[in-house]
Write an enzyme that holds these catalytic residues in place. Structure first.
Site, mmCIF file in Angstrom:
data_model
loop_
_atom_site.group_PDB
_atom_site.id
_atom_site.type_symbol
_atom_site.label_atom_id
_atom_site.label_comp_id
_atom_site.label_asym_id
_atom_site.label_seq_id
_atom_site.Cartn_x
_atom_site.Cartn_y
_atom_site.Cartn_z
ATOM 1 C CD1 TRP A 31 -2.006 2.216 1.817
ATOM 2 C CD2 TRP A 31 -3.209 0.905 0.442
ATOM 3 N NE1 TRP A 31 -3.167 2.876 1.529
ATOM 4 C CE2 TRP A 31 -3.933 2.093 0.680
ATOM 5 C CE3 TRP A 31 -3.762 -0.066 -0.382
ATOM 6 C CZ2 TRP A 31 -5.174 2.340 0.120
ATOM 7 C CZ3 TRP A 31 -4.997 0.166 -0.937
ATOM 8 C CH2 TRP A 31 -5.688 1.359 -0.688
ATOM 9 C CG PHE A 66 -3.451 -3.759 10.571
ATOM 10 C CD1 PHE A 66 -3.593 -2.958 11.694
ATOM 11 C CD2 PHE A 66 -3.940 -5.053 10.619
ATOM 12 C CE1 PHE A 66 -4.210 -3.437 12.843
ATOM 13 C CE2 PHE A 66 -4.563 -5.542 11.762
ATOM 14 C CZ PHE A 66 -4.698 -4.731 12.873
ATOM 15 C CB CYS A 90 3.766 4.952 3.563
ATOM 16 S SG CYS A 90 3.220 6.648 3.306
ATOM 17 C CB ILE A 92 -1.200 9.342 3.800
ATOM 18 C CG1 ILE A 92 0.215 9.030 3.271
ATOM 19 C CG2 ILE A 92 -1.530 10.823 3.612
ATOM 20 C CD1 ILE A 92 0.381 9.147 1.776
ATOM 21 C CG HIS A 98 -8.327 2.865 8.061
ATOM 22 N ND1 HIS A 98 -8.700 1.566 8.353
ATOM 23 C CD2 HIS A 98 -7.308 2.777 7.175
ATOM 24 C CE1 HIS A 98 -7.922 0.738 7.678
ATOM 25 N NE2 HIS A 98 -7.078 1.444 6.952
ATOM 26 C CG PHE A 123 8.339 1.880 13.603
ATOM 27 C CD1 PHE A 123 7.267 1.003 13.653
ATOM 28 C CD2 PHE A 123 8.084 3.233 13.460
ATOM 29 C CE1 PHE A 123 5.957 1.477 13.557
ATOM 30 C CE2 PHE A 123 6.790 3.717 13.359
ATOM 31 C CZ PHE A 123 5.724 2.827 13.406
ATOM 32 N NE ARG A 137 8.607 13.737 7.652
ATOM 33 C CZ ARG A 137 8.249 14.951 7.222
ATOM 34 N NH1 ARG A 137 7.881 15.141 5.976
ATOM 35 N NH2 ARG A 137 8.264 15.990 8.046
#
Length: 164
Positions: A31, A66, A90, A92, A98, A123, A137
């Site tokens: 994703w 997730f 990532c 957003i 959610h 992480f 980033r």
């Protein structure tokens, strides 16, 4: 802002353990792959620059952020010779809660994998308010968080070896 005036890609190479004997797993969320792919490439670049052999970098994909904790767990169970794992994702901010649930689940899950397997899991999950912040980033004006997380992982593996 933590990254204001900071380039995430800069580090002091002399402080990084040589990774020539390390086996590293990378678990990447599909994703937002326009963000996670550059993060992964930055991580691989930093690992290679610090001695990790290409054949000792194992990359696996998961559907989303997730799923990163379980993906890391699966990888650690399948390859018990891994010295560490980088979890790349990532999330957003959107219009619903959610974002909060995914970020919280990924954060707690990755920490649990660290502790349960006594193996460093870095992480590398961007949790930004806008797509532009993620771009900044993942190779943009703030550098690449993938590089920073790879360096962090190498340092933690070095610490673990030093204390063993």
């Amino acid at each position: 802002m933590a990254t204001a005036n900071k380039n995430l890609s800069q580090y002091e190479k002399g402080t990084i353990p040589n990774g020539a004997d390390f086996r590293i797993g990378i678990v990447v969320s599909e994703w937002n792959d326009d963000i996670t792919s550059p993060l992964m490439n930055g991580a691989i670049e930093a690992l290679r620059e610090n001695g990790v052999k290409k054949k000792n970098i194992i990359v696996k994909n998961v559907p989303g952020t997730f799923e990163l904790p379980l993906g890391c767990q699966f990888l650690l169970e399948a390859d018990q010779d891994l010295d560490g794992v980088i979890a790349i994702g990532c999330v957003i901010q959107g219009e619903t809660k959610h974002f909060d649930f995914v970020c919280q689940g990924a954060t707690q899950g990755i920490m649990a994998v660290n502790m349960e397997y006594n193996t460093p899991v870095s992480f590398c999950v961007l949790t930004d308010n806008t797509k532009q912040q993620s771009i900044d980033r993942s190779g943009g004006k703030h550098g690449n968080k993938g590089i920073e997380c790879a360096v962090s992982l190498l340092k933690m593996i070095g610490l673990q070896e030093e204390l063993s």
